[in-house]
Motif scaffolding. Sequence first.
Motif, PDB file in Angstrom:
ATOM      1  N   UNK A   1       0.837  -1.642  -0.004  1.00  0.00           N
ATOM      2  CA  UNK A   1      -0.142   0.072   0.277  1.00  0.00           C
ATOM      3  C   UNK A   1       0.964   1.667  -0.160  1.00  0.00           C
ATOM      4  N   UNK A   2       1.557   1.389   0.554  1.00  0.00           N
ATOM      5  CA  UNK A   2       2.492   2.488   0.430  1.00  0.00           C
ATOM      6  C   UNK A   2       2.954   2.530   0.034  1.00  0.00           C
ATOM      7  N   UNK A   3       3.807   1.341  -1.029  1.00  0.00           N
ATOM      8  CA  UNK A   3       4.731   1.664  -1.944  1.00  0.00           C
ATOM      9  C   UNK A   3       3.662   2.180  -3.528  1.00  0.00           C
ATOM     10  N   UNK A   4       2.103   1.784  -3.575  1.00  0.00           N
ATOM     11  CA  UNK A   4       1.148   2.454  -4.041  1.00  0.00           C
ATOM     12  C   UNK A   4       1.189   3.732  -4.353  1.00  0.00           C
ATOM     13  N   UNK A   5       0.991   4.201  -2.865  1.00  0.00           N
ATOM     14  CA  UNK A   5       1.212   5.504  -2.732  1.00  0.00           C
ATOM     15  C   UNK A   5       2.098   6.086  -3.131  1.00  0.00           C
ATOM     16  N   UNK A   6       3.121   6.178  -2.880  1.00  0.00           N
ATOM     17  CA  UNK A   6       4.519   6.885  -2.964  1.00  0.00           C
ATOM     18  C   UNK A   6       4.341   6.553  -4.901  1.00  0.00           C
ATOM     19  N   UNK A   7       4.618   5.433  -5.921  1.00  0.00           N
ATOM     20  CA  UNK A   7       4.050   5.807  -6.982  1.00  0.00           C
ATOM     21  C   UNK A   7       3.792   6.665  -7.613  1.00  0.00           C
ATOM     22  N   UNK A   8       2.142   6.129  -7.157  1.00  0.00           N
ATOM     23  CA  UNK A   8       1.097   7.543  -7.514  1.00  0.00           C
ATOM     24  C   UNK A   8       1.530   8.902  -7.475  1.00  0.00           C
ATOM     25  N   UNK A   9       2.036   9.643  -6.005  1.00  0.00           N
ATOM     26  CA  UNK A   9       2.607  10.628  -5.551  1.00  0.00           C
ATOM     27  C   UNK A   9       3.614  11.053  -6.528  1.00  0.00           C
ATOM     28  N   UNK A  10       4.276  10.771  -6.845  1.00  0.00           N
ATOM     29  CA  UNK A  10       5.266  10.242  -7.772  1.00  0.00           C
ATOM     30  C   UNK A  10       5.011  10.876  -9.137  1.00  0.00           C
ATOM     31  N   UNK A  11       3.774  10.141  -9.867  1.00  0.00           N
ATOM     32  CA  UNK A  11       3.225  10.855 -10.980  1.00  0.00           C
ATOM     33  C   UNK A  11       3.183  12.613 -10.586  1.00  0.00           C
ATOM     34  N   UNK A  12       2.118  12.150  -9.621  1.00  0.00           N
ATOM     35  CA  UNK A  12       1.021  13.398  -9.186  1.00  0.00           C
ATOM     36  C   UNK A  12       2.243  14.880  -9.378  1.00  0.00           C
ATOM     37  N   UNK A  13       3.443  14.181  -8.602  1.00  0.00           N
ATOM     38  CA  UNK A  13       4.252  15.589  -8.235  1.00  0.00           C
ATOM     39  C   UNK A  13       4.735  16.105  -9.918  1.00  0.00           C
ATOM     40  N   UNK A  14       4.860  14.667 -10.710  1.00  0.00           N
ATOM     41  CA  UNK A  14       5.526  15.512 -12.174  1.00  0.00           C
ATOM     42  C   UNK A  14       4.375  15.815 -12.907  1.00  0.00           C
ATOM     43  N   UNK A  15       3.140  15.257 -12.445  1.00  0.00           N
ATOM     44  CA  UNK A  15       2.122  16.728 -13.900  1.00  0.00           C
ATOM     45  C   UNK A  15       1.761  17.722 -12.717  1.00  0.00           C
ATOM     46  N   UNK A  16       1.460  18.065 -11.734  1.00  0.00           N
ATOM     47  CA  UNK A  16       1.199  19.388 -11.488  1.00  0.00           C
ATOM     48  C   UNK A  16       2.870  20.465 -11.232  1.00  0.00           C
ATOM     49  N   UNK A  17       3.656  19.568 -10.976  1.00  0.00           N
ATOM     50  CA  UNK A  17       4.804  20.357 -11.440  1.00  0.00           C
ATOM     51  C   UNK A  17       5.259  20.967 -13.011  1.00  0.00           C
ATOM     52  N   UNK A  18       4.978  20.100 -13.586  1.00  0.00           N
ATOM     53  CA  UNK A  18       5.223  20.762 -14.870  1.00  0.00           C
ATOM     54  C   UNK A  18       4.203  21.964 -15.053  1.00  0.00           C
ATOM     55  N   UNK A  19       3.647  21.990 -14.525  1.00  0.00           N
ATOM     56  CA  UNK A  19       2.509  23.257 -14.943  1.00  0.00           C
ATOM     57  C   UNK A  19       2.973  24.227 -14.322  1.00  0.00           C
ATOM     58  N   UNK A  20       4.202  24.105 -13.578  1.00  0.00           N
ATOM     59  CA  UNK A  20       4.160  25.515 -12.466  1.00  0.00           C
ATOM     60  C   UNK A  20       5.300  25.290 -12.250  1.00  0.00           C
ATOM     61  N   UNK A  21       6.247  25.202 -12.784  1.00  0.00           N
ATOM     62  CA  UNK A  21       7.748  25.020 -12.421  1.00  0.00           C
ATOM     63  C   UNK A  21       8.505  26.019 -12.765  1.00  0.00           C
ATOM     64  N   UNK A  22       7.912  27.524 -13.474  1.00  0.00           N
ATOM     65  CA  UNK A  22       9.294  28.794 -13.034  1.00  0.00           C
ATOM     66  C   UNK A  22       8.402  29.062 -11.627  1.00  0.00           C
ATOM     67  N   UNK A  23       7.227  28.192 -11.213  1.00  0.00           N
ATOM     68  CA  UNK A  23       6.814  28.981  -9.386  1.00  0.00           C
ATOM     69  C   UNK A  23       8.007  28.647  -8.186  1.00  0.00           C
ATOM     70  N   UNK A  24       7.954  27.984  -9.106  1.00  0.00           N
ATOM     71  CA  UNK A  24       9.151  26.434  -7.519  1.00  0.00           C
ATOM     72  C   UNK A  24      10.175  27.174  -7.054  1.00  0.00           C
ATOM     73  N   UNK A  25      10.334  27.167  -5.805  1.00  0.00           N
ATOM     74  CA  UNK A  25      12.054  27.934  -5.197  1.00  0.00           C
ATOM     75  C   UNK A  25      12.299  26.410  -4.976  1.00  0.00           C
ATOM     76  N   UNK A  26      13.997  26.378  -5.563  1.00  0.00           N
ATOM     77  CA  UNK A  26      14.797  25.476  -5.771  1.00  0.00           C
ATOM     78  C   UNK A  26      15.321  25.088  -4.216  1.00  0.00           C
ATOM     79  N   UNK A  27      15.895  26.742  -3.569  1.00  0.00           N
ATOM     80  CA  UNK A  27      16.781  26.634  -2.822  1.00  0.00           C
ATOM     81  C   UNK A  27      15.602  25.707  -2.247  1.00  0.00           C
ATOM     82  N   UNK A  28      14.463  26.421  -0.968  1.00  0.00           N
ATOM     83  CA  UNK A  28      13.855  25.932  -0.072  1.00  0.00           C
ATOM     84  C   UNK A  28      13.282  24.581  -0.574  1.00  0.00           C
TER      85      UNK A  28
END
Length: 232
Positions: A41-68
Amino acid sequence: MNSVLVVLMVGLGALAQGSTGMGFGLLCAPFLIGSYGPAEGVRQVVLLSLVLNAVFLGSEARSARGRDALGLLLPALLVAPLLTLWLRPLDPRVLLVVAGSLTTGSAAVLALGWQPSWLRGWVGAVGAGIVSAAMNVAGGLAGPAAALYAVGAGWPTASVRPTLQLYGLGLNIVTLLSLGLPPLCPPLLAGLVGGVLAGLLLARRLPQRLVRQAILALAALGGVLVVLRGVG
């Protein structure tokens, strides 16, 4: 646990992630763990979360604070493999209770609007990164500790969501390398896609306060159910 309910919670979790920048693990981790067992269950959560991170970051990458994001990520990366080795020998029922308790406790802290001033600075970043990594390994719940740090450190509102996605992407990759890559379940993927599309369409229209309250209420309920399953 009912498979339709699990898929529905994955979709709602993806919608929550798209609307607020967090909430996927809080919302659906208890149901995935209850359905697949603690380890898978934890592995499924982490995998699906990773997919979401990539998808949503792709649309807002310019606003991300890399140092933080890096300030949180470095301590988390250092401890994640060690935590994986420490938790692996534990009784699965213990992991259920831990994951459910972390979910419920995190939901309660966020619901109370706690904004600890001590989180500011590198000490807070290191502490939040370690706690976030521990919660991710135990229950796929990296978001709450990182979100608390973001609030306490005073990140600009517009940067919180993309920065949390950037942090989550790095942490989830390392966590999966430690836990092992699970098979992707097509029904879960379908629920995820539906939630992502809804999140992209509705993120700017839904009242954020209402969405947040619903997320926390469902997360607390899911955590209680998993704790009861572990002690039962």
